[in-house]
Write a protein that holds these residues in place. Structure first.
Motif, PDB file in Angstrom:
ATOM      1  N   TYR A 281     -30.434 -30.058   8.569  1.00 25.54           N
ATOM      2  CA  TYR A 281     -29.690 -28.539   8.232  1.00 25.54           C
ATOM      3  C   TYR A 281     -28.731 -28.357   9.305  1.00 25.54           C
ATOM      4  O   TYR A 281     -28.953 -28.777  10.451  1.00 25.54           O
TER       5      TYR A 281
ATOM      6  N   TRP B 194     -27.315 -23.374   1.511  1.00 22.87           N
ATOM      7  CA  TRP B 194     -28.298 -22.769   1.342  1.00 22.87           C
ATOM      8  C   TRP B 194     -28.073 -21.421   1.752  1.00 22.87           C
ATOM      9  O   TRP B 194     -28.321 -20.981   3.073  1.00 22.87           O
TER      10      TRP B 194
ATOM     11  N   GLU C 256     -29.243 -18.270   1.098  1.00 25.91           N
ATOM     12  CA  GLU C 256     -30.177 -17.357   1.863  1.00 25.91           C
ATOM     13  C   GLU C 256     -30.552 -17.703   3.008  1.00 25.91           C
ATOM     14  O   GLU C 256     -30.898 -16.657   4.017  1.00 25.91           O
ATOM     15  N   ALA C 257     -30.729 -18.908   3.455  1.00 27.30           N
ATOM     16  CA  ALA C 257     -30.827 -19.323   4.904  1.00 27.30           C
ATOM     17  C   ALA C 257     -29.483 -19.206   5.953  1.00 27.30           C
ATOM     18  O   ALA C 257     -29.561 -19.327   7.172  1.00 27.30           O
ATOM     19  N   GLY C 258     -28.450 -19.268   5.140  1.00 21.13           N
ATOM     20  CA  GLY C 258     -27.263 -19.364   5.718  1.00 21.13           C
ATOM     21  C   GLY C 258     -26.983 -20.642   6.447  1.00 21.13           C
ATOM     22  O   GLY C 258     -26.475 -20.610   7.705  1.00 21.13           O
ATOM     23  N   VAL C 259     -27.381 -21.679   5.742  1.00 15.36           N
ATOM     24  CA  VAL C 259     -27.327 -23.103   6.193  1.00 15.36           C
ATOM     25  C   VAL C 259     -26.672 -23.913   5.620  1.00 15.36           C
ATOM     26  O   VAL C 259     -26.612 -23.828   4.177  1.00 15.36           O
TER      27      VAL C 259
END
Lengths: 521, 656
Positions: free
Chosen positions: B431, B414, B416-419
């Motif tokens: 996550y 993901w 945009e969340a950096g996960v």
């Protein structure tokens, strides 16, 4: 109401913050901060160090001098100071000197002007080390090391000794002020460190070029060039840009063998052009090849550029620098100097012819001066010092300068360590010499070997940098343990180089590779 | 009279019954809605089918894609294992344009029902340089690996296939490693043609000779002029003869077609070279540090026997190979483990500069691992580089699935969340940011506590798509501070009735593509005025979205309240939005057994619309309301009007 958990999903933004690049940058910044606050302060500002730096350095004029005791006095703004001459140069009344105070005593650590002689370029009182240097690139997560033979006089063959590419302008696309080099002395990968962002990365594998004795440059088109040594029988140029998945190679073809093999590539920092040549022996002909900014691949010029290839050994040798491309064309007894601008494909001009007896035909460590002349340094066994041999391109006249830097240094046990390893020319006209010095040379009593940088103005040398914290203290006979790469003038008067101190497993001295930037040259 | 306004949607759905289990910003249903901004809830994106209903004749089972030089491309695996491609329609295309997309079958590729999408690869191609290619492969079967890419010189689709799968170490003929001594002469390099050539310069009778074929054409070798052909060496392969030359003998070489660069010499160096032009069988993969990482692979049981020897190939689902700097060059020993012997690598992802492997959990050390450092076989052997492997969290991971078929996407990045997001084996969605590991479904949809092989996750922008137990949930990420935390809320997608459930969600461009009923569809996530006119439709056919309030009750849980009116404010957007039905319940929205009062409106919404209806349920302890809509609209608020009712029970709590 019952106690509620969070009524929304909480997500910790990634990526990981421990051992993440951000954390590593923080560590590096902290480390640099500590270095700046301690080591550099000691080096530059501690008045007990005789690097001629800091507020205690004085410029004076010699008023008296006793050669036998190497003592004398000098006038500094109307005040007379007694001094001891620590330079290798005998002084005369009227000489301009640099005085440095050590424990209340004054020592001459450099000569700025010789009475009755030509007025040399003023020697810098001391080079200032730039903030955030030394930078220990060997302790990075993705370390940067030089080749085994960082300098240029040690070992059977080196080409330019420029083991690190200093990409000041970010041509390579990984950011301005990036240092690119090999990941170890066995060189399996190319690593980088971008100073403004403290980004440390492993870029890609080392080229197929053997890790030792290679030089790297970043040209203005963003290509990393790795140059094969000049004496190789296969002078392949390895190059790639940052986005490429692999190295590209360029082989020029033509004949190899005998003495006609010195076809290593040369690179001119000023124009960003790399040059080499191929030849055939039947008929005897030479063709030049270039890799210019804007090129996506090296290519033959398809021309001899006005150079007549000799039938005698040892052929042609190229030098580049300060915007010049110089070709020495050898006959059995003469060296014909051809010169052209390095940054175009115009033909060479034959300027002069000199005798091979006065200038080496095997000038593997040759450098080009700002005037387009070619020089090399060598140890003169007669004087016991390092000399600068200078072939003036325009006239073919050869000059020999005794740089008065002791040829051999000692750590107290060994006495046969050659001092100077490399040299280069700044745009201001100074000759910068790098190598390993002992306590005597740098003016301390420590039985250590230090990396050093000296500036020579064709009259006298002065050591403009050494770092008391960087030394080698073993009597191991495997040399070199201290090596200095050929400095690169990254901005006018500012040079960068790397120094490597090798630990063979027995020492406690600081080991590793340290990047140094000096200004004021 | 009192009124209760519910206008905060940032808690998303929370599938509970009791009023006290909700916060004021949580809703019982948000089906067909996604967060439009950090504050507003809007009907879901337009869905469009890509190509006609029979464009892919045998139906689609998985969809992937890649970015080429001039277009984004879609690649579909059909039910019979054929590969089809199409140029992805622009994000602003309406449904008629998307319906008209032409699919083309890659007829040169043999159908393989085991094919699955592995990863996008930076692939060097002769005459083109490096291209971005989509790699398809599988750990089972006999079909070649396929890379699909765009030829940017001709703007056409091209493929490269590999029919070599076994990374047998190759002899080091030429260059010893730094530090090693080259003890004998270097190999002889020459160009072989279709005519037999005597390599008379190679006369070594003291060692076994090796011939390396560095060219693209097969090479035959024999000894002496009249000798029989010893072997045929495939392109980029080599052969070591087991008998030494005798004095006077020479090796003869020729190609079957064309020319090929050939080296002949004796073995040098301690370390073997990698095998080139090989693509080990694998089920998952990624690119990390210019290396192709292939996980869930095959290995040899007995390395002294040939790969093809009987029963010698075993599946090592816990292992991954890493390539040399060319993505199709592998050492057999360039292999690492990401779990114990019975775990299976389900996902390989690069988070920032780390490789994260996600494995099924057979033992407590299986699960999430991080790999930091440099993968370089020779350097690792020599100790000049290191790789740090950490078990980030053991004991959790997706369910193992060793079946050959199926496109498993139980984990994804993901960005945009950096996960990295992944499903576990009991219905949970998790996550990790590389350090912390936590669940994403502590609140929100009811956890089914079971995972099936068809569950999957995918992301696009700030939306996480999760298919779980037959439901299609969206985690909408809202604001947050990088390096700290973001907040997110769940909602749910709505689909028309289908025969084959939606699956294989995959982002290409600004759209989320998926497969439903054997066809490729997409959600037009990228906001644009064209596709917004088609919101909450499939090929412009409307579906209903449903919003249901949380359960409301008086703070005194035993007091009945007279809920006498219910209303909602909405904002109709680009197309003709409608409010369809309103149901006010005398209990929780998720409780189907309670008394309710319903009203069918079926009227168009104006730009800023409101309706207020009699609640119709009289005095009750609890209430909720459920409304269905169509078209493009934003929810603004729901409102109850109530007055204090009579006590339902005496003060002593009895039923008297």
């Amino acid at each position: 109401m019952v106690a509620m958990r969070s009524d929304q999903v909480k997500i910790s933004f990634g990526p990981a913050r421990y051992d993440s690049p951000k954390a590593i940058r923080k560590q590096i910044e902290d480390s640099k901060q500590e270095t700046q606050e301690s080591t550099i302060q000691e080096i530059v500002n501690n008045p007990t160090l005789n690097i001629g730096g800091g507020s205690e350095s004085k410029l004076g004029v010699v008023t008296s001098y006793i050669p036998s005791s190497r003592t004398g006095s000098a006038d500094v703004d109307g005040v007379n100071y007694d001094f001891t001459n620590t330079t290798g140069t005998a002084l005369d009344i009227g000489d301009g000197v640099i005085l440095s105070e050590i424990d209340g005593e004054y020592y001459v650590v450099g000569v700025t002007e010789r009475v009755g002689e030509i007025t040399p370029i003023p020697l810098p009182a001391a080079a200032a080390i730039s903030p955030d240097f030394p930078l220990n690139t060997s302790s990075l997560i993705f370390p940067i090391f030089p080749n085994r033979d960082t300098g240029r006089l040690l070992g059977a063959r080196t080409n330019t000794g420029r083991n690190f590419a200093f990409d000041q302008y970010g041509y390579f696309g990984i950011g301005v002020d990036s240092i690119i080099g090999q990941n170890s002395q066995t060189a399996t990968a190319i690593n980088s460190f971008t100073r403004p962002t403290s980004t440390n990365a492993s870029l890609f594998p080392q080229s197929a070029l053997a890790g030792t004795e290679s030089s790297m440059f970043v040209n203005p088109s963003g290509y990393l060039l790795q140059l094969v040594t000049g004496l190789s029988s296969a002078p392949v140029l390895y190059y790639r840009n940052q986005a490429a998945a692999s190295w590209s190679t360029y082989s020029m073809g033509g004949s190899v063998g005998g003495f006609f093999t010195d076809r290593g590539w040369v690179y001119d920092d000023y124009s960003g052009w790399a040059w080499s040549y191929s030849f055939t022996t039947s008929p005897t002909a030479v063709t030049f090849h270039k890799f210019a900014p804007g090129d996506t691949t090296p290519a033959s010029t398809g021309s001899n550029l006005g150079v007549t290839y000799p039938t005698a050994t040892p052929g042609v040798r190229l030098f580049a620098g300060h915007g010049y491309l110089v070709a020495h064309v050898f006959s059995a007894t003469t060296i014909s100097t051809y010169i052209k601008a390095a940054g175009d494909t115009t033909s060479f001009t034959l300027l002069s012819t000199a005798a091979t007896s006065s200038f080496s035909t095997n000038t593997q460590n040759g450098e080009v001066s700002p005037n387009g002349d070619v020089t090399y340094i060598y140890e003169n066994l007669g004087t016991g010092t390092f000399h600068l041999r200078y072939l003036e391109s325009a006239t073919g006249t050869t000059y020999d300068y005794d740089m008065n830097i002791a040829g051999r240094v000692t750590n107290g046990t060994l006495t046969n360590l050659p001092s100077c390893q490399t040299h280069m020319h700044t745009s201001s006209g100074l000759v910068i010499v790098g190598g390993q010095a002992d306590g005597t040379l740098v003016g301390t009593a420590d039985p250590y070997i230090f990396p050093f940088i000296a500036a020579y103005n064709y009259v006298s040398p002065t050591i403009v940098w050494h770092d008391p914290a960087l030394y080698y203290a073993s009597n191991n006979t495997v040399a070199p343990q201290v090596a200095v790469s050929t400095p690169v003038e990254v901005a006018t008067g500012t040079i960068r180089f790397g120094t490597n101190i090798t630990d063979l497993g027995t020492g406690v001295w600081p080991t590793g590779t340290y990047m140094i930037e000096l200004t004021g040259l | 009279m009192q009124r209760v306004d519910i206008s905060d949607f940032t808690g998303g759905i929370n599938e509970q019954l009791a009023a006290d289990n909700f916060s004021e910003r949580q809703w019982a249903k948000l089906k067909g809605f996604v967060m439009d901004t950090d504050l507003t809830m809007r009907t879901q994106w337009a869905a469009q089918s890509i190509g006609g209903s029979t464009a892919i004749t045998d139906g689609v089972k998985a969809i992937g894609g890649f970015t080429g030089s001039s277009n984004s491309y879609l690649v579909a695996i059909s039910n019979s294992g054929k590969l089809w491609w199409a140029i992805a329609p622009v994000d602003t295309a309406n449904y008629t344009v998307s319906n008209a997309v032409t699919w083309t079958e890659l007829t040169t590729i043999t159908a393989n029902t085991d094919y699955r999408f592995i990863t996008e690869v930076l692939l060097p191609v002769d005459t083109l340089g490096e291209v971005n290619a989509l790699l398809l492969h599988s750990v089972s079967g006999t079909a070649p690996a396929v890379a699909i890419y765009e030829n940017d010189l001709t703007s056409s689709i091209a493929t490269k296939t590999w029919d070599r799968f076994y990374p047998v170490d190759q002899p080091n003929l030429i260059d010893p490693l730094p530090g090693e001594v080259k003890t004998t002469s270097t190999a002889t390099t020459f160009t072989a043609t279709t005519s037999w050539q005597s390599i008379s310069t190679f006369t070594d009778t003291a060692n076994f000779f090796t011939v390396a074929n560095d060219g693209a054409n097969s090479v035959e070798i024999k000894i002496t002029t009249g000798g029989a052909t010893i072997t045929t060496i495939a392109p980029f392969d080599s052969y070591t003869h087991t008998v030494k030359l005798t004095a006077g003998q020479t090796v003869f070489v020729r190609t079957l077609t064309g020319t090929s660069t050939v080296r002949i010499g004796v073995l040098l160096g301690s370390y073997p070279l990698e095998r080139r032009n090989v693509m080990p069988r694998a089920n998952v993969g990624t690119m990390w540090r210019n290396r192709l990482i292939l996980g869930d692979v095959n290995t040899r049981r007995d390395t002294t026997l040939a790969w093809e020897a009987t029963n010698n190939i075993q599946r090592s689902p816990y292992s991954f190979f890493y390539s040399e700097d060319n993505p199709d060059a592998f050492h057999e020993q360039a292999i690492l483990f990401a779990g114990s012997g019975e775990s299976q690598i389900i996902g390989l992802h690069v988070l920032d500069d780390y490789l994260i492997s996600i494995s099924s959990a057979a033992i407590e050390s299986d699960g999430l691992r991080t790999f930091k450092g440099t993968l370089d076989y020779l350097s690792l052997q020599q100790g000049s580089v290191t790789i740090n492997i950490n078990v980030l969290r053991g004991g959790i991971g997706p369910a193992r699935d060793l079946t050959a078929s199926g496109m498993r996407t139980a984990s994804c990045i993901w960005s945009e969340a950096g996960v990295v997001v992944f499903l576990d084996g009991l219905g949970g969605v998790w996550y990790t940011d590389g350090v912390q590991v936590d669940r994403l479904d502590h609140v929100g949809p009811l956890n089914p506590d079971v995972t099936t092989a068809t569950d999957e996750v995918a992301t696009i922008g700030r939306y996480l798509f999760m298919k779980r137990n037959g439901r299609y949930l969206i985690l909408n990420m809202m604001g947050g501070t990088p390096g700290q935390e973001a907040v997110a809320a769940w909602s749910e997608l709505v689909f028309p009735s289908y025969t084959i459930a939606p699956k294989s969600f995959h982002q290409v461009g600004a759209s989320m593509y998926f497969v439903m009923d054997n066809r490729v569809y997409r959600f037009c996530v990228g906001r644009n005025s064209q596709s917004d006119t088609e919101r909450l439709t499939f090929d412009n056919v409307a579906v209903d979205a449903t919003v249901a309030t949380r359960t409301l009750a008086d703070t005194n849980q035993h007091q009945k309240v007279n809920w006498f009116r219910y209303g909602m404010r909405t904002r109709g957007r680009a197309n003709t939005a409608q409010v369809r039905t309103v149901v006010v319940k005398a209990g929780p929205a998720l409780d189907t057994s309670v008394f309710s009062y319903s009203k069918t409106l079926n009227r168009n919404l104006v730009d800023r619309d409101e309706f207020v209806l009699p609640a119709g349920i009289g005095s009750t302890v609890e209430t909720s309301a459920e409304v269905t809509f169509r078209g493009d609209l934003q929810l603004e608020s729901a409102t109850y009007w109530l007055t204090g009712g009579k006590m339902s029970r005496p003060g002593d709590g009895s039923d008297a």
